[in-house]
Write an enzyme that holds these catalytic residues in place. Structure first.
Site, PDB file in Angstrom:
ATOM      1  N   HIS A  69      30.382  60.951  57.849  1.00 16.16           N
ATOM      2  CA  HIS A  69      29.380  61.496  58.770  1.00 16.16           C
ATOM      3  C   HIS A  69      29.488  60.892  60.167  1.00 16.16           C
ATOM      4  O   HIS A  69      29.102  61.526  61.142  1.00 16.16           O
ATOM      5  CB  HIS A  69      27.978  61.345  58.168  1.00 16.16           C
ATOM      6  CG  HIS A  69      27.751  62.271  57.020  1.00 16.16           C
ATOM      7  ND1 HIS A  69      26.692  63.143  56.951  1.00 16.16           N
ATOM      8  CD2 HIS A  69      28.467  62.487  55.888  1.00 16.16           C
ATOM      9  CE1 HIS A  69      26.767  63.851  55.824  1.00 16.16           C
ATOM     10  NE2 HIS A  69      27.829  63.457  55.159  1.00 16.16           N
ATOM     11  N   ASP A  70      30.025  59.679  60.276  1.00 18.63           N
ATOM     12  CA  ASP A  70      30.307  59.147  61.609  1.00 18.63           C
ATOM     13  C   ASP A  70      31.528  59.864  62.194  1.00 18.63           C
ATOM     14  O   ASP A  70      31.491  60.353  63.329  1.00 18.63           O
ATOM     15  CB  ASP A  70      30.566  57.631  61.546  1.00 18.63           C
ATOM     16  CG  ASP A  70      30.654  57.002  62.932  1.00 18.63           C
ATOM     17  OD1 ASP A  70      29.869  57.413  63.823  1.00 18.63           O
ATOM     18  OD2 ASP A  70      31.494  56.106  63.148  1.00 18.63           O
TER      19      ASP A  70
ATOM     20  N   SER B  16      28.800  55.910  66.390  1.00 14.19           N
ATOM     21  CA  SER B  16      27.623  56.519  67.040  1.00 14.19           C
ATOM     22  C   SER B  16      26.492  56.795  66.050  1.00 14.19           C
ATOM     23  O   SER B  16      25.323  56.805  66.440  1.00 14.19           O
ATOM     24  CB  SER B  16      28.021  57.807  67.767  1.00 14.19           C
ATOM     25  OG  SER B  16      28.494  58.777  66.855  1.00 14.19           O
TER      26      SER B  16
ATOM     27  N   SER C  42      34.208  62.475  43.728  1.00 13.57           N
ATOM     28  CA  SER C  42      34.439  61.926  42.390  1.00 13.57           C
ATOM     29  C   SER C  42      33.670  60.619  42.187  1.00 13.57           C
ATOM     30  O   SER C  42      33.488  60.156  41.054  1.00 13.57           O
ATOM     31  CB  SER C  42      35.944  61.676  42.239  1.00 13.57           C
ATOM     32  OG  SER C  42      36.185  60.569  41.429  1.00 13.57           O
TER      33      SER C  42
ATOM     34  N   THR D 226      31.833  60.857  35.799  1.00 14.50           N
ATOM     35  CA  THR D 226      32.290  59.462  35.958  1.00 14.50           C
ATOM     36  C   THR D 226      32.150  59.000  37.421  1.00 14.50           C
ATOM     37  O   THR D 226      33.157  58.735  38.085  1.00 14.50           O
ATOM     38  CB  THR D 226      33.772  59.346  35.544  1.00 14.50           C
ATOM     39  OG1 THR D 226      34.533  60.315  36.308  1.00 14.50           O
ATOM     40  CG2 THR D 226      33.965  59.597  34.061  1.00 14.50           C
TER      41      THR D 226
ATOM     42  N   ASP E 273      38.470  59.209  39.560  1.00 14.64           N
ATOM     43  CA  ASP E 273      39.356  59.943  38.658  1.00 14.64           C
ATOM     44  C   ASP E 273      39.253  61.429  38.976  1.00 14.64           C
ATOM     45  O   ASP E 273      38.507  61.829  39.865  1.00 14.64           O
ATOM     46  CB  ASP E 273      39.007  59.648  37.198  1.00 14.64           C
ATOM     47  CG  ASP E 273      37.588  60.091  36.849  1.00 14.64           C
ATOM     48  OD1 ASP E 273      36.959  60.831  37.644  1.00 14.64           O
ATOM     49  OD2 ASP E 273      37.095  59.697  35.773  1.00 14.64           O
TER      50      ASP E 273
END
Ligand code: HEM
Ligand SMILES: *[C@@H]1O[C@H](CO)[C@@H](O)[C@H](O)[C@H]1NC(C)=O
Ligand SMILES: *[C@@H]1O[C@H](CO)[C@@H](O)[C@H](O)[C@H]1NC(C)=O
Length: 364
Positions: free
Chosen positions: A73-74, A96, A202, A221, A226
């Site tokens: 997200h940065d 930011s 994952s 998991t 994996d």
């Protein structure tokens, strides 16, 4: 002490003997570790702090999941298309989202990042490292605690200051595949590289889409890197795991497991389905492709040649020797094979009845 001195001496003589090595400032850190550049030593201290304050001395738990999501997200606040139109397009992996949290955390798709932003901000300030480096380091160090993960690259030296990202650059789970692929292409990622990055799901779970079942993971998991995510997203959806239906939530194959609309659609879209299927049965490719795509993500908006390689600070992940498997109670016919060119591979089926997937504990 004597040992440390000896190591320094050996390092120094290697540097003299080898013409290429003299460019590197090999150093021994206060903790005894040898690194290529003295400026990498600080990251061992940051690592210690992260392990206790952010990861709770646990492996691949919720702190790690938050840290990995934050790195995306940065970084994705980066739009060459906006820049070309004469506007500020965002600085990419520039910190930011921490420095301008007052702006960026109001963006819809940055929900539930307040806690991790506050934690990483205080650790970065305590060690005087940039927010941008902090974010990418925490992701790489966190992923290293997930069995089966690749050891990610970590480069240090991103700037300390940034401008707030423009809005509407973070992909959302309700977006169409075209919108997501266009956005990712603008930031420099092909359709296949976008799938490679989604290996991150994952080791992931949701909090904001359906708060009633916070912690519900995207595969069975969430503490292992994996291929189950790529397998299970292709299973026929048959149930909703909560008592209500969340935002951008679609039918899931397993009780307790959460499926978002965009993962469902990307798994089945002709532009991405063959890559998705290929990763479903190839843990080695999933690792190397994720490593390559993450190196690109972490450097967005930065000139790699100005950064210093401190990858040796990142711990070595444990192996994961489990096999790609259909969950118990499922059969090959439950897979919605979506790659026109190649049939879905035949996989072993886990013994026992259909499992109920436990939520990831919300630790921070
Ligand atoms: C490209 C399209 C993507 C979409 C639409 C998307 C969407 C989402 C959404 C809606 C959540 C749930 C957040 C919450 O409710 O707490 C989530 C979680 C997560 N995502 Fe993504 N994501 C995308 C790509 C990525 C990428 C590229 C990465 C990392 C490289 C990433 C890493 C994660 C992680 C680690 C979590 C779990 C967060 C946690 O447990 O706190 N995602 N994603
Ligand atoms: C923090 O780091 C920056 C950049 O490396 C440096 O310019 C500054 O002097 C440092 N501040 C302190 C208090 O050490
Ligand atoms: C994307 O991945 C698929 C499956 O591995 C492969 O067949 C295809 O050639 C790749 N596309 C590109 C443009 O590399």
């Amino acid at each position: 002490m004597q040992f440390t001195a000896l190591v320094s001496l050996v390092a120094a003589s290697v540097a003299i003997a080898s013409p290429a090595a003299h460019l590197k400032k090999r150093a021994t850190c206060p903790g005894g570790q040898t690194v290529d550049e003295a400026q990498c030593c600080i990251w061992f201290d940051v690592l210690d702090d992260l392990q206790t304050k952010l990861f709770n001395d646990e492996k691949c738990e919720s702190g790690v999941h938050h840290a990995l999501r934050l790195s995306f997200h940065d970084a994705i606040g980066f739009s060459p298309a906006l820049t070309a139109s004469g506007q500020f397009g965002g600085g990419g992996s520039d910190g930011s989202i921490i420095e301008h949290a007052d702006v960026e955390l109001t963006f819809t798709h940055n929900g539930n990042l307040g806690g991790i932003v506050a934690s990483e901000r205080s650790i970065a300030l305590a060690h005087n490292v940039s927010f941008a480096d902090m974010i990418q380091f925490a992701a790489a160090a966190g992923v290293a605690s997930c069995p089966g993960a690749p050891r990610l690259e970590f480069l240090a030296g991103r700037p300390f200051t940034s401008q707030a990202s423009p809005p509407n650059l973070v992909p959302g789970p309700e977006h169409t595949v075209t919108r997501i692929l266009d956005r990712m292409a603008d930031a420099g990622f092909s359709a296949n590289e976008t799938v490679d990055l989604l290996a991150s799901h994952s080791i992931a779970d949701q909090h904001g889409l359906n708060p009633g079942i916070a912690g519900s993971p995207f595969d069975s998991t969430p503490h292992r890197f994996d291929t189950q995510f790529f397998i299970e997203t292709l299973l026929k959806g048959v149930l909703y795991p909560g008592s209500t239906i969340g935002f951008a939530e679609v039918l899931s194959p397993l009780p307790g497991e959460f499926r978002m609309q965009s993962d469902f659609a990307i798994a089945r879209d002709p532009r991405t389905s063959c890559r998705w299927q290929e990763l479903a049965d190839n843990p080695q490719l999933m690792r190397t492709a994720f490593r390559t795509a993450m190196a690109k993500l972490a450097a967005l908006g930065n000139d790699r040649s100005t950064l210093v390689d401190c990858s040796s600070v990142i711990p070595n992940p444990d192996d994961d020797d489990t096999e790609p498997t259909l969950p118990g109670g499922k059969v090959a016919d439950d897979i919605e094979g979506s790659c026109a060119a190649t049939p879905f591979p035949v996989l072993p089926i886990a013994p026992g009845p259909t499992p109920t997937i436990p939520a990831v504990r919300v630790a921070i």
